[in-house]
Design a protein around this motif. Structure first.
Motif, mmCIF file in Angstrom:
data_model
loop_
_atom_site.group_PDB
_atom_site.id
_atom_site.type_symbol
_atom_site.label_atom_id
_atom_site.label_comp_id
_atom_site.label_asym_id
_atom_site.label_seq_id
_atom_site.Cartn_x
_atom_site.Cartn_y
_atom_site.Cartn_z
ATOM 1 N N LYS A 197 1.004 -1.200 -0.093
ATOM 2 C CA LYS A 197 -0.088 -0.007 0.026
ATOM 3 C C LYS A 197 0.950 1.113 0.094
ATOM 4 O O LYS A 197 1.557 1.628 0.909
ATOM 5 C CB LYS A 197 -0.867 0.007 1.088
ATOM 6 C CG LYS A 197 -1.914 0.939 1.130
ATOM 7 C CD LYS A 197 -3.064 1.004 2.152
ATOM 8 C CE LYS A 197 -4.135 1.875 2.132
ATOM 9 N NZ LYS A 197 -5.123 1.963 3.354
ATOM 10 N N LYS A 249 -11.095 6.404 -6.050
ATOM 11 C CA LYS A 249 -10.739 6.114 -4.789
ATOM 12 C C LYS A 249 -9.069 6.344 -4.701
ATOM 13 O O LYS A 249 -8.477 6.715 -3.384
ATOM 14 C CB LYS A 249 -11.150 4.965 -4.501
ATOM 15 C CG LYS A 249 -10.235 3.773 -5.088
ATOM 16 C CD LYS A 249 -10.775 2.205 -4.272
ATOM 17 C CE LYS A 249 -10.025 1.329 -5.000
ATOM 18 N NZ LYS A 249 -8.711 1.127 -4.597
ATOM 19 N N ASN A 250 -8.046 6.272 -5.780
ATOM 20 C CA ASN A 250 -6.747 6.146 -5.783
ATOM 21 C C ASN A 250 -6.431 7.627 -5.947
ATOM 22 O O ASN A 250 -5.134 7.771 -5.762
ATOM 23 C CB ASN A 250 -6.298 5.553 -6.965
ATOM 24 C CG ASN A 250 -6.470 4.040 -6.767
ATOM 25 O OD1 ASN A 250 -7.676 3.535 -7.513
ATOM 26 N ND2 ASN A 250 -5.735 3.258 -6.159
ATOM 27 N N TYR A 273 -1.898 5.185 -3.964
ATOM 28 C CA TYR A 273 -2.624 6.335 -3.944
ATOM 29 C C TYR A 273 -1.824 7.708 -3.968
ATOM 30 O O TYR A 273 -0.754 7.722 -3.527
ATOM 31 C CB TYR A 273 -3.172 6.220 -2.421
ATOM 32 C CG TYR A 273 -4.166 5.134 -2.257
ATOM 33 C CD1 TYR A 273 -5.657 5.402 -2.561
ATOM 34 C CD2 TYR A 273 -3.567 3.778 -1.772
ATOM 35 C CE1 TYR A 273 -6.273 3.873 -2.334
ATOM 36 C CE2 TYR A 273 -4.348 3.039 -1.835
ATOM 37 C CZ TYR A 273 -5.788 2.873 -2.072
ATOM 38 O OH TYR A 273 -6.489 1.678 -1.823
ATOM 39 N N GLU A 290 -5.585 7.675 6.724
ATOM 40 C CA GLU A 290 -5.153 6.070 6.358
ATOM 41 C C GLU A 290 -3.813 5.804 6.743
ATOM 42 O O GLU A 290 -2.908 6.637 6.890
ATOM 43 C CB GLU A 290 -5.586 5.770 4.772
ATOM 44 C CG GLU A 290 -6.881 5.828 4.379
ATOM 45 C CD GLU A 290 -7.054 5.366 2.965
ATOM 46 O OE1 GLU A 290 -6.780 4.284 2.679
ATOM 47 O OE2 GLU A 290 -7.536 6.217 2.058
ATOM 48 N N ASN A 294 -2.508 -1.189 -5.289
ATOM 49 C CA ASN A 294 -2.798 -0.386 -3.917
ATOM 50 C C ASN A 294 -1.740 1.059 -3.922
ATOM 51 O O ASN A 294 -1.508 1.033 -2.734
ATOM 52 C CB ASN A 294 -2.477 -1.237 -2.998
ATOM 53 C CG ASN A 294 -3.457 -1.349 -1.796
ATOM 54 O OD1 ASN A 294 -4.239 -0.367 -1.676
ATOM 55 N ND2 ASN A 294 -3.142 -2.092 -0.793
ATOM 56 N N ILE A 303 -6.626 11.210 -4.310
ATOM 57 C CA ILE A 303 -7.052 11.768 -3.029
ATOM 58 C C ILE A 303 -7.032 13.418 -2.999
ATOM 59 O O ILE A 303 -5.871 13.718 -3.072
ATOM 60 C CB ILE A 303 -6.795 11.072 -1.984
ATOM 61 C CG1 ILE A 303 -6.801 9.823 -1.900
ATOM 62 C CG2 ILE A 303 -7.474 11.812 -0.599
ATOM 63 C CD1 ILE A 303 -6.163 8.851 -0.986
ATOM 64 N N LEU A 305 1.894 5.276 -0.944
ATOM 65 C CA LEU A 305 1.212 6.761 -0.803
ATOM 66 C C LEU A 305 2.259 7.740 -1.476
ATOM 67 O O LEU A 305 3.253 7.796 -1.168
ATOM 68 C CB LEU A 305 0.726 7.418 0.429
ATOM 69 C CG LEU A 305 0.413 8.901 0.526
ATOM 70 C CD1 LEU A 305 -1.200 9.090 -0.101
ATOM 71 C CD2 LEU A 305 0.370 9.093 1.888
ATOM 72 N N HIS A 352 -4.982 13.709 6.287
ATOM 73 C CA HIS A 352 -5.002 12.377 5.762
ATOM 74 C C HIS A 352 -5.040 11.651 7.289
ATOM 75 O O HIS A 352 -4.175 11.684 7.928
ATOM 76 C CB HIS A 352 -4.205 12.209 4.525
ATOM 77 C CG HIS A 352 -4.837 10.802 3.962
ATOM 78 N ND1 HIS A 352 -5.753 10.777 3.156
ATOM 79 C CD2 HIS A 352 -4.186 9.707 3.964
ATOM 80 C CE1 HIS A 352 -6.190 9.567 2.739
ATOM 81 N NE2 HIS A 352 -4.968 9.033 3.114
ATOM 82 N N LEU A 393 -2.117 11.749 -3.328
ATOM 83 C CA LEU A 393 -2.611 12.714 -2.307
ATOM 84 C C LEU A 393 -2.147 14.312 -2.773
ATOM 85 O O LEU A 393 -0.925 14.300 -3.042
ATOM 86 C CB LEU A 393 -2.509 12.275 -0.932
ATOM 87 C CG LEU A 393 -3.403 13.434 -0.370
ATOM 88 C CD1 LEU A 393 -3.603 12.536 1.159
ATOM 89 C CD2 LEU A 393 -2.449 14.532 0.269
#
Length: 194
Positions: free
Chosen positions: A42, A88-89, A66, A100, A64, A91, A44, A98, A68
């Motif tokens: 995951k 959803k990916n 993301y 998560e 997975n 943001i 970011l 944030h 931002l």
């Protein structure tokens, strides 16, 4: 100093004043990503701008990932370019709001774009966004910190002092494979959450 808020960044993208935009993933992050094996990690990418790292990760089968960003325009640019990007990916949010958690945060010209007064807050937030033993990996600029940013620079000594209470410093070294315009001005970091 200019207020580095949402309006500032939106206007930079709308006016195409994006001197930091390289048009593609840079060599250091590409080579780091190429050795990652777990496609479920995951990840970011904060302040990702036009998200070439995101695009590269998706093309390599990572599922997975993301992005931002406080500004909407770069997220729209990514959505147009990367057909496999789901909303959803992407943001649209302030990094500091944030909540998560992630296994890996990729740092590429986000830290240097923040007001230097926010650096301690950045370290604490990155720490809180990472899972146990999560990593903060990427590039930080290595040139004198002045008022005339962004980008804002720093030094290895400053970074050790800033990050070492929250991270184990696995790697903090001159970047040998920077792109030409950034040669001798970057350090590659691999910090592990304490």
């Amino acid at each position: 100093m200019t207020k580095l808020n949402k309006e500032y960044w939106e206007s930079r993208y709308k006016e195409n004043e994006v001197g930091w935009d390289t048009g593609a993933i840079t060599t250091p992050l590409k080579e780091y990503i190429d050795q990652l094996e777990n496609k479920d990690t995951k990840i970011l990418i904060p302040g990702a701008g036009n998200g070439y790292e995101f695009e590269y990760l998706i093309s390599k089968g990572f599922r997975n990932v993301y992005v931002l960003d406080i500004a909407q325009q770069p997220l729209e640019n990514i959505a147009r370019r990367v057909k496999k990007a789901f909303s959803k990916n992407l943001i649209e949010q302030d990094f500091f709001e944030h909540q998560e958690q992630f296994d890996l945060i990729l740092e590429q010209t986000f830290f240097c774009a923040l007001d230097p007064k926010l650096r301690e807050k950045y370290v604490e937030k990155a720490h809180s966004l990472l899972t146990e033993h999560g990593k903060l990996v990427g590039l930080l600029f290595q040139f004198p910190l002045t008022e005339s940013g962004p980008p804002f620079g720093g030094s290895k000594q400053e970074y050790v002092k800033l990050f070492s209470n929250f991270f184990t410093i696995k790697t903090l070294e001159d970047c040998y494979n920077s792109i030409k315009p950034r040669m001798n001005n970057e350090v590659f970091i691999n910090f592990i959450k304490k």
